[in-house]
Design a protein around this motif. Structure first.
Motif, PDB file in Angstrom:
ATOM      1  N   GLU A  16       0.808  -1.226   0.000  1.00 54.95           N
ATOM      2  CA  GLU A  16       0.000   0.000   0.000  1.00 54.95           C
ATOM      3  C   GLU A  16       0.841   1.275   0.000  1.00 54.95           C
ATOM      4  OE1 GLU A  16      -2.245   3.400   1.179  1.00 54.95           O
ATOM      5  OE2 GLU A  16      -0.678   2.458   2.399  1.00 54.95           O
ATOM      6  N   PRO A  17       1.918   1.395   0.787  1.00 50.32           N
ATOM      7  CA  PRO A  17       2.714   2.632   0.733  1.00 50.32           C
ATOM      8  C   PRO A  17       3.315   2.895  -0.642  1.00 50.32           C
ATOM      9  CG  PRO A  17       3.205   1.390   2.734  1.00 50.32           C
ATOM     10  CD  PRO A  17       2.378   0.500   1.870  1.00 50.32           C
ATOM     11  N   LEU A  18       3.739   1.826  -1.333  1.00 45.86           N
ATOM     12  CA  LEU A  18       4.272   1.994  -2.681  1.00 45.86           C
ATOM     13  C   LEU A  18       3.195   2.524  -3.620  1.00 45.86           C
ATOM     14  CD1 LEU A  18       6.335   1.478  -5.014  1.00 45.86           C
ATOM     15  CD2 LEU A  18       5.381  -0.844  -5.148  1.00 45.86           C
ATOM     16  N   GLN A  19       2.015   1.946  -3.555  1.00 44.30           N
ATOM     17  CA  GLN A  19       0.925   2.389  -4.415  1.00 44.30           C
ATOM     18  C   GLN A  19       0.580   3.851  -4.142  1.00 44.30           C
ATOM     19  OE1 GLN A  19      -1.984  -0.452  -3.230  1.00 44.30           O
ATOM     20  NE2 GLN A  19      -1.198  -2.095  -4.537  1.00 44.30           N
ATOM     21  N   ARG A  20       0.558   4.223  -2.881  1.00 43.95           N
ATOM     22  CA  ARG A  20       0.215   5.599  -2.515  1.00 43.95           C
ATOM     23  C   ARG A  20       1.296   6.567  -2.988  1.00 43.95           C
ATOM     24  NH1 ARG A  20      -3.793   7.353   0.822  1.00 43.95           N
ATOM     25  NH2 ARG A  20      -4.254   5.176   1.307  1.00 43.95           N
ATOM     26  N   GLN A  21       2.546   6.144  -2.876  1.00 42.28           N
ATOM     27  CA  GLN A  21       3.656   6.977  -3.338  1.00 42.28           C
ATOM     28  C   GLN A  21       3.585   7.186  -4.844  1.00 42.28           C
ATOM     29  OE1 GLN A  21       7.650   5.653  -2.139  1.00 42.28           O
ATOM     30  NE2 GLN A  21       8.348   6.067  -4.221  1.00 42.28           N
ATOM     31  N   ASN A  22       3.306   6.103  -5.567  1.00 42.95           N
ATOM     32  CA  ASN A  22       3.194   6.226  -7.021  1.00 42.95           C
ATOM     33  C   ASN A  22       2.019   7.106  -7.426  1.00 42.95           C
ATOM     34  OD1 ASN A  22       5.424   4.631  -7.501  1.00 42.95           O
ATOM     35  ND2 ASN A  22       4.264   2.752  -7.855  1.00 42.95           N
ATOM     36  N   GLN A  23       0.888   6.957  -6.709  1.00 46.72           N
ATOM     37  CA  GLN A  23      -0.270   7.785  -7.014  1.00 46.72           C
ATOM     38  C   GLN A  23       0.021   9.254  -6.742  1.00 46.72           C
ATOM     39  OE1 GLN A  23      -3.240   6.705  -8.469  1.00 46.72           O
ATOM     40  NE2 GLN A  23      -3.446   8.935  -8.715  1.00 46.72           N
ATOM     41  N   LYS A  24       0.779   9.510  -5.692  1.00 44.63           N
ATOM     42  CA  LYS A  24       1.139  10.888  -5.369  1.00 44.63           C
ATOM     43  C   LYS A  24       1.958  11.508  -6.503  1.00 44.63           C
ATOM     44  CE  LYS A  24       3.433  13.767  -1.891  1.00 44.63           C
ATOM     45  NZ  LYS A  24       4.154  13.791  -0.590  1.00 44.63           N
ATOM     46  N   TRP A  25       2.884  10.725  -7.060  1.00 47.64           N
ATOM     47  CA  TRP A  25       3.684  11.238  -8.180  1.00 47.64           C
ATOM     48  C   TRP A  25       2.783  11.552  -9.368  1.00 47.64           C
ATOM     49  CZ3 TRP A  25       4.689  10.989 -13.218  1.00 47.64           C
ATOM     50  CH2 TRP A  25       5.870  11.574 -13.693  1.00 47.64           C
ATOM     51  N   ILE A  26       1.874  10.638  -9.683  1.00 50.54           N
ATOM     52  CA  ILE A  26       0.954  10.855 -10.805  1.00 50.54           C
ATOM     53  C   ILE A  26       0.117  12.102 -10.572  1.00 50.54           C
ATOM     54  CG2 ILE A  26      -1.100   9.938 -11.970  1.00 50.54           C
ATOM     55  CD1 ILE A  26       1.421   8.611 -12.916  1.00 50.54           C
ATOM     56  N   ASP A  27      -0.421  12.244  -9.358  1.00 53.55           N
ATOM     57  CA  ASP A  27      -1.248  13.413  -9.049  1.00 53.55           C
ATOM     58  C   ASP A  27      -0.486  14.714  -9.263  1.00 53.55           C
ATOM     59  OD1 ASP A  27      -3.341  11.774  -8.384  1.00 53.55           O
ATOM     60  OD2 ASP A  27      -3.065  11.941  -6.217  1.00 53.55           O
ATOM     61  N   GLU A  28       0.755  14.733  -8.799  1.00 51.31           N
ATOM     62  CA  GLU A  28       1.520  15.975  -8.808  1.00 51.31           C
ATOM     63  C   GLU A  28       2.122  16.283 -10.169  1.00 51.31           C
ATOM     64  OE1 GLU A  28       5.188  18.137  -6.340  1.00 51.31           O
ATOM     65  OE2 GLU A  28       4.278  16.281  -5.620  1.00 51.31           O
ATOM     66  N   ASN A  29       2.635  15.263 -10.839  1.00 50.87           N
ATOM     67  CA  ASN A  29       3.446  15.502 -12.034  1.00 50.87           C
ATOM     68  C   ASN A  29       2.755  15.177 -13.356  1.00 50.87           C
ATOM     69  OD1 ASN A  29       6.197  16.119 -10.711  1.00 50.87           O
ATOM     70  ND2 ASN A  29       5.594  14.191  -9.748  1.00 50.87           N
ATOM     71  N   TYR A  30       1.600  14.515 -13.275  1.00 46.53           N
ATOM     72  CA  TYR A  30       0.917  14.143 -14.510  1.00 46.53           C
ATOM     73  C   TYR A  30      -0.525  14.637 -14.519  1.00 46.53           C
ATOM     74  CZ  TYR A  30      -0.406  11.293 -18.556  1.00 46.53           C
ATOM     75  OH  TYR A  30      -0.843  10.885 -19.787  1.00 46.53           O
ATOM     76  N   SER A  31      -1.314  14.201 -13.553  1.00 48.34           N
ATOM     77  CA  SER A  31      -2.731  14.570 -13.552  1.00 48.34           C
ATOM     78  C   SER A  31      -2.938  16.075 -13.430  1.00 48.34           C
ATOM     79  CB  SER A  31      -3.458  13.844 -12.410  1.00 48.34           C
ATOM     80  OG  SER A  31      -3.425  12.458 -12.597  1.00 48.34           O
TER      81      SER A  31
END
Length: 683
Positions: free
Chosen positions: A506-521
């Motif tokens: 779960e922490p890995l998934q959340r970290q990856n989602q955070k990157w997507i939110d900030e740098n892509y979405s």
């Protein structure tokens, strides 16, 4: 959950953009609050009025399994495709009673069988919330923008749906962030199967005929919506009209197309062509081979795996179609020219600026992290349960506005239903999903990659998959229900290995989602909003939003096409099934056709094509005539329509439907259901 996250992960990380030029001919998946009345009147000399549109909207149904449907009687009877409910038949089957193979006819309403995880939804209102959502993140960037937008969406959804047992609210991003609309639904969480033909009748022609025409497929079924143990009253329904379609007549397809990419910018198309689609083709092809080999080991595994194999083969054919379109120089050249035209029309507009460069930069960053995002969530229903239970427990402890999308109050009832509904689990298939996805993660990330080591530890993909599936108790719906109701305390106290494994990831998934939110979405939200402004400025209101699995209407006409110098007729006849049959799978004759040869009208229209613009998610959509009656149900497109993900070609793209005339023959003779015949006739 049936399409397993790793199979399609990353195919569409954010909402698509929309057509760069005004729609031509019969192109367009139009929202009901922006139907192009003037354009259709110009094309056909007639267009439906608001009364017509309102009636059709009230009868259109969205199935949460990813399909469309329609109410066709006052007692909650729902017309859809057989392939949309095959999982329901599969989940209600046993080795002694294979409903998918032999079909199902409920002798009475008391015999109709519940479909696990299924929900029927009808749009009751559409309202524009663009200004509220955009104001919530004005001046923001990065993760702060994404969080503010998500919080406002959660607030709007919560404020507008008070009765979560019967209502669902969903704020949808249209035009890639140019608009936000609140869709409010009346939902029915008890959906049961009433009638389905044998699987061979639906699958006649199998994978070779899939996305092709001529077709001879009885891809139709009936469900029924219930509430408080009784069939729901649906006075707003479509009139059943069991007639043959006429060549050239106007038709409407009303449903919920899933997702299109008309038009991604050139950098996003290049990412699809060079990164996403090649990985999908390679890995899904491998899984198909593994599955076929394992199914050949026994008759029981053949039965247990066939629903999954159908889905895999259909997905694989779609990916092949995407690859063909993305590598077609002429087609891609037209898309590039459309983008160049738009850029030229808004050049020098300071308010719009250069959103293309912003998207290029975001996509360049995504290329560096795509594999990590794709392979942070292993596949399989059992891991899907564990992952959802863990994430839901974490998110439910937060205020509604701070939760991840998919875990807000408006989304939780359906998530709970999907987790707690009983359905069969086949350990060998679960092991295969897990092993395959873990082996692909190690292959693409590398053995020494920290994420590979987190996923596998010291175990091999095979050993880890076997241990997790063998030792977990999540196949028991009561165990899942207890974990759901127990929340974070129950999750942390659980010694179930799959729960512990999901907690580890779960922490890995959340970290990856955070990157997507900030740098892509976030960058794409701003850039797509500017692109929307550019297109509205250049083309006015003659553009339609890309598909988002929300209610749309397309218009067209019953019409064949020309293929390699030959005319492809607009319809097939039921008697043609006998001519096409070879005696060998997948062209072996359905048993009911063999038993009833000569007992029905062989000249009845079976399948037909039309120019209606559809895509995946439209499966089960009613085909409606000018009078507002249903004359078919769309179940496929021709091979050219797969490229419709990126653009529409009216000379070649065709939707494929089962005629109501053929379904009536099936109800009366092939798979007799006199009670349904009477109900459809208004008796």
């Amino acid at each position: 959950m049936k399409l397993r996250s790793a199979l399609i992960a990353g195919v569409s990380l954010v909402s698509a953009s929309f057509a760069a030029t005004s729609a031509q001919a019969d192109e367009g998946m139009w929202t009901f609050d922006a139907f192009p009345t003037e354009r259709m009147t110009k094309d056909y000399g007639w267009a439906p009025d608001q009364v017509w549109l309102d009636k059709v909207q009230a009868a259109a149904v969205r199935l949460t399994g990813g399909c469309s449907a329609s109410f066709v009687s006052p007692d909650g009877l729902i017309l859809t495709n057989h392939h949309c409910i095959s999982t329901c038949l599969f989940d209600n089957s046993t080795s002694e009673n294979d409903l998918l193979e032999k079909g199902f006819i409920a002798a009475s309403r008391a015999d109709e069988k519940e479909c696990p995880g299924q929900q029927a939804e009808v749009v009751t209102s559409i309202s524009d919330v663009t200004s509220d959502v955009k104001a919530s993140f004005a001046g923001m960037t990065g993760e702060a923008l994404t969080m503010a937008r998500n919080a406002k969406i959660a607030e709007i959804e919560s404020a507008n749906c008070n009765d979560l047992a019967t209502e669902r609210c969903q704020v949808v991003s249209l035009y890639g962030g140019g608009e936000y609309k609140l869709y409010k639904y009346r939902k029915y969480s008890d959906v049961r199967i009433a009638w389905a033909p044998e699987d061979r009748a639906r699958k006649f022609g199998g994978d070779p005929d899939n996305f092709n025409f001529p077709r001879y497929s009885m891809d139709a079924s009936f469900l029924r919506a219930y509430e408080n143990g009784k069939p729901v009253s649906t006075p707003s329904h479509l009139e059943w009209n069991p007639r043959a379609p006429e060549e050239g007549e106007i038709t409407f397809v009303v449903g919920n197309p899933g997702s299109t990419s008309r038009l991604y910018t050139q950098s996003r198309l290049a990412f699809n062509r060079e990164v996403q689609v090649p990985i999908l083709l390679a890995t899904v092809s491998e899984f198909r081979g593994r599955l076929i080999n394992e199914m050949s080991q026994s008759a029981e595994k053949t039965r247990e795996g066939k629903d999954t194999l159908d889905q895999i083969e259909n997905s694989l054919k779609v990916f092949i179609g995407w690859s063909r379109a993305l590598n077609d120089a002429g087609f891609m050249g037209r898309l590039a020219a459309q983008e160049a035209d738009l850029r030229a029309q808004v050049a020098g507009n300071a308010e719009i600026g250069d959103p293309w460069s912003d998207i290029d930069a975001a996509v360049a960053g995504l290329r560096n992290v795509y594999l990590s995002n794709r392979y942070d969530t292993p596949s399989g229903d059992l891991f899907g349960y564990a992952n959802s239970l863990v994430t839901a427990a974490i998110e439910r402890e937060k205020p509604n506005a701070e939760r991840l999308p998919g875990y807000t109050n408006s989304a939780l009832p359906l998530l709970e239903k999907n987790i707690t509904d009983a359905k069969p689990i086949y350990p060998w298939l679960e092991e295969m999903w897990l092993e395959w996805s873990l082996s692909k993660a190690r292959e693409y990330l590398g053995v020494g990659d920290p994420q590979s080591q987190l996923l596998l530890g010291k175990e091999s993909p095979e050993a880890l998959a076997e241990r997790l599936v063998t030792e977990t108790k999540l196949a028991d719906p009561e165990v899942r229900k207890a974990l759901w109701e127990g929340g974070m305390e129950a999750i942390e106290a659980s010694d179930d290995p799959l729960i512990q494994y999901a907690l580890r990831l779960e922490p890995l998934q959340r970290q990856n989602q955070k990157w997507i939110d900030e740098n892509y979405s976030a960058p794409l939200s701003i850039a797509n909003g500017k692109l929307a402004d550019a297109r509205f400025a250049a083309y006015g209101d003659s553009v339609y939003p890309d598909a988002t699995f929300t209610l749309r209407i397309s218009y067209g006409q019953v019409k064949g096409w020309e293929e390699r110098g030959q005319d492809v007729p607009y319809r097939t006849l039921m008697g043609g099934t006998y001519d096409r049959a070879t005696g060998y799978e997948p062209f072996d004759l359905p048993s009911a056709f063999a038993a009833h040869k000569g007992h029905f009208d062989a000249d009845a229209t079976y399948n037909f094509v039309s120019t209606n613009d559809i895509i995946g998610g439209n499966s089960g959509s009613p085909v409606i005539d000018r009078d507002g009656t249903v004359i078919g149900t769309a179940f496929d497109g021709n091979i050219h329509s797969i490229g419709g993900n990126y653009g529409y070609d009216g000379t070649m793209n065709r939707s494929v439907s089962v005629s109501t005339e053929a379904i009536q023959v099936a109800l009366e003779t092939l798979y007799p259901a006199p009670n349904l015949v009477k109900e459809l006739q208004g008796g």
